[in-house]
Design a protein around this motif. Structure first.
Motif, short mmCIF file in Angstrom:
data_model
loop_
_atom_site.label_atom_id
_atom_site.label_comp_id
_atom_site.label_asym_id
_atom_site.label_seq_id
_atom_site.Cartn_x
_atom_site.Cartn_y
_atom_site.Cartn_z
N GLN A 90 0.54 -1.16 0.15
CA GLN A 90 -0.30 -0.38 -0.17
C GLN A 90 0.81 1.83 -0.07
N GLN A 91 1.53 1.71 0.65
CA GLN A 91 2.77 2.19 0.63
C GLN A 91 4.15 2.62 -0.83
N ILE A 92 3.96 1.17 -0.96
CA ILE A 92 4.46 1.63 -2.13
C ILE A 92 4.18 1.98 -3.35
N ARG A 93 3.30 1.38 -3.00
CA ARG A 93 1.83 1.88 -5.12
C ARG A 93 1.21 3.68 -4.38
N LEU A 94 0.78 3.89 -3.05
CA LEU A 94 0.22 4.83 -3.21
C LEU A 94 1.63 6.08 -3.54
N ALA A 95 3.10 5.59 -3.03
CA ALA A 95 3.86 6.43 -3.24
C ALA A 95 4.58 6.10 -4.50
N LEU A 96 4.47 5.62 -5.84
CA LEU A 96 4.37 5.44 -7.03
C LEU A 96 3.01 6.27 -7.80
N ILE A 97 1.95 6.88 -7.17
CA ILE A 97 1.28 6.81 -7.92
C ILE A 97 2.22 8.66 -8.05
N ILE A 98 2.46 9.17 -7.17
CA ILE A 98 2.85 10.83 -6.37
C ILE A 98 3.92 10.94 -7.33
N PHE A 99 4.85 9.73 -6.94
CA PHE A 99 5.93 9.75 -8.23
C PHE A 99 5.23 10.27 -9.71
N LEU A 100 4.78 9.00 -10.02
CA LEU A 100 4.28 9.79 -11.51
C LEU A 100 3.68 10.38 -11.91
N PHE A 101 2.28 10.73 -10.99
CA PHE A 101 1.43 12.71 -11.22
C PHE A 101 2.80 13.47 -10.86
N CYS A 102 3.58 13.71 -10.19
CA CYS A 102 4.79 14.83 -10.53
C CYS A 102 6.01 14.79 -11.94
N GLN A 103 5.91 13.17 -11.61
CA GLN A 103 7.08 13.69 -13.06
C GLN A 103 5.58 13.95 -13.81
N ILE A 104 5.06 13.56 -13.97
CA ILE A 104 4.50 14.00 -15.85
C ILE A 104 3.90 15.52 -15.05
N GLY A 105 3.67 16.14 -14.16
CA GLY A 105 3.60 17.69 -14.45
C GLY A 105 4.62 18.80 -14.21
N ASN A 106 5.91 18.22 -14.07
CA ASN A 106 7.44 18.58 -14.23
C ASN A 106 7.12 18.67 -15.55
N PHE A 107 7.01 17.51 -16.27
CA PHE A 107 6.85 17.68 -17.74
C PHE A 107 6.49 18.53 -18.24
N SER A 108 4.92 18.51 -17.92
CA SER A 108 4.24 19.68 -18.58
C SER A 108 4.59 20.86 -18.52
N ILE A 109 5.18 21.01 -17.41
CA ILE A 109 5.75 22.86 -16.88
C ILE A 109 6.30 22.63 -17.69
N HIS A 110 7.39 22.22 -18.01
CA HIS A 110 8.06 22.56 -19.18
C HIS A 110 8.45 22.40 -20.69
N ILE A 111 6.93 21.73 -20.85
CA ILE A 111 6.94 22.16 -21.96
C ILE A 111 6.58 23.60 -22.51
N ALA A 112 5.03 24.10 -21.53
CA ALA A 112 4.64 25.02 -21.41
C ALA A 112 5.19 26.64 -21.21
N LEU A 113 6.42 26.43 -19.76
CA LEU A 113 7.76 26.86 -20.42
C LEU A 113 8.74 27.24 -21.80
#
Length: 348
Positions: free
Chosen positions: A232-255
């Protein structure tokens, strides 16, 4: 008598009784407009002094008023080949800030005899080279520990694999993160400055490579234990990690889309149709916000002290960068959204 006076004052008729042709002072056709006198160009004299010793290094005569600082650097380079333009810092005051390459001579607070101060920035290296080097290192170093190459752990563990699936997941996430960074460096990022001091590459690589080795040693160690709350801890952490990686990439594209290729134009970043960019409503540097979130997720996933320490140090450094960029936005744009925080909404 009046009739004779009128006839005398009137134009004489020609012999045939017709009135003589009227004379005109204007030449046939349209008169050519008078040529405007060209304004005389006032050339500048530029004197460049050493910022430390105040010795005269160069004197440039007949410099055009619309010359930029970048062009003056090129002229200075001709007389001093050892100091190429990227290595030069040209200032109005010996202890002042460096002028921008696009600054125009006639728009600066100087007279027709301008005095500038030069400071050597040292050997330079391109930002792309620095980024590729500092990101490729952690990728390769982590994989060396993951595959347990000889001389890292005890000989009996050479080229063995961990029995815990979170170790393999952590390797995939870590590798994905740095592969993403390498690809963004090559195809996404547009740098406002082409170079940075050569000495920075050693500092940056020590930071990234050292932390990568420290984290990888413990995560891939044969005695590593999984997180206390299991899957449960690992899966929750994986969701947070992937969500933020997509967000980071989206911001870089916008900039990236804010700055046309080859320009140094700065604009206020605003949210786009991509939901991951809506965080621009609250923070000035959401790329750092998402980066922090990624490493928080990786910390929870691995439950490893070196990873947590790396996250804290990274957060401190990114906060410094975000505050500096936030101040720059406020100074440059009067209509900058007042609700935004540098990196953490409503907090920091």
């Amino acid at each position: 008598m009046d009739t004779l006076a009128l006839e005398a004052s009137s134009p004489k008729k020609a012999a045939n009784g017709a009135a003589p042709p009227a004379t005109s002072s204007a030449a046939p056709g349209k008169r050519k407009p008078a040529k405007k006198a060209k304004k005389a160009v006032v050339f500048f004299e530029v004197e460049i002094l050493d910022a430390k010793t105040k010795d005269k290094l160069c004197f440039l005569d007949k410099v055009e008023p619309n010359a930029t600082i970048g062009e003056i650097k090129s002229m200075f380079h001709k007389s001093h080949p050892q100091w190429y333009p990227a290595r030069q810092s040209i200032r109005l005051d010996a202890k002042g800030k460096s002028l921008k390459d696009e600054d125009v001579l006639q728009h600066l607070p100087v007279g027709t005899t301008a005095t500038f101060y030069f400071r050597d920035l040292g050997a330079q290296i391109s930002w792309v080279t620095v980024f590729l080097t500092e990101y490729a290192g952690p990728l390769l170093i982590y994989l060396m520990f993951y595959f347990r190459v000889p001389f890292i752990y005890a000989p009996k563990y050479d080229f063995t694999t961990s029995k815990h699936w979170v170790v393999h997941l952590a390797c995939m996430c870590h590798s994905f993160h740095y592969l993403k960074r390498l690809l963004e460096t090559l195809f996404v990022h547009r740098f406002s400055h082409g170079t940075m001091p050569l000495r920075n590459i050693f500092k940056n690589c020590t930071y990234y490579w050292g932390f990568a080795a420290w984290m990888a040693y413990y995560i891939n160690h044969p005695l590593y234990t999984p997180p206390i709350y299991g899957e449960q801890q690992i899966r929750l952490a994986l969701i947070i990690f992937l969500f933020c990686q997509i967000g980071n990439f989206s911001i870089h594209i916008a900039l990236r889309n804010l700055r046309p290729p080859g320009s140094k134009t700065r604009k206020i970043p605003y949210p786009t149709k991509n939901p991951f960019t809506w965080i621009f409503l609250l923070v000035s540097c959401p790329n750092y916000t998402y980066e922090l979130g990624s490493w928080l997720g990786f910390t929870v996933m691995t439950q490893c002290v070196p990873v947590a320490f790396f996250t804290v140090v990274g957060f401190i450094q990114m906060t410094v960068w975000a505050k500096g960029k936030h101040r720059s936005y406020l100074k440059e744009f009067r209509d900058y959204p007042p609700l935004r925080s540098p990196i953490v909404p409503f907090v920091l």
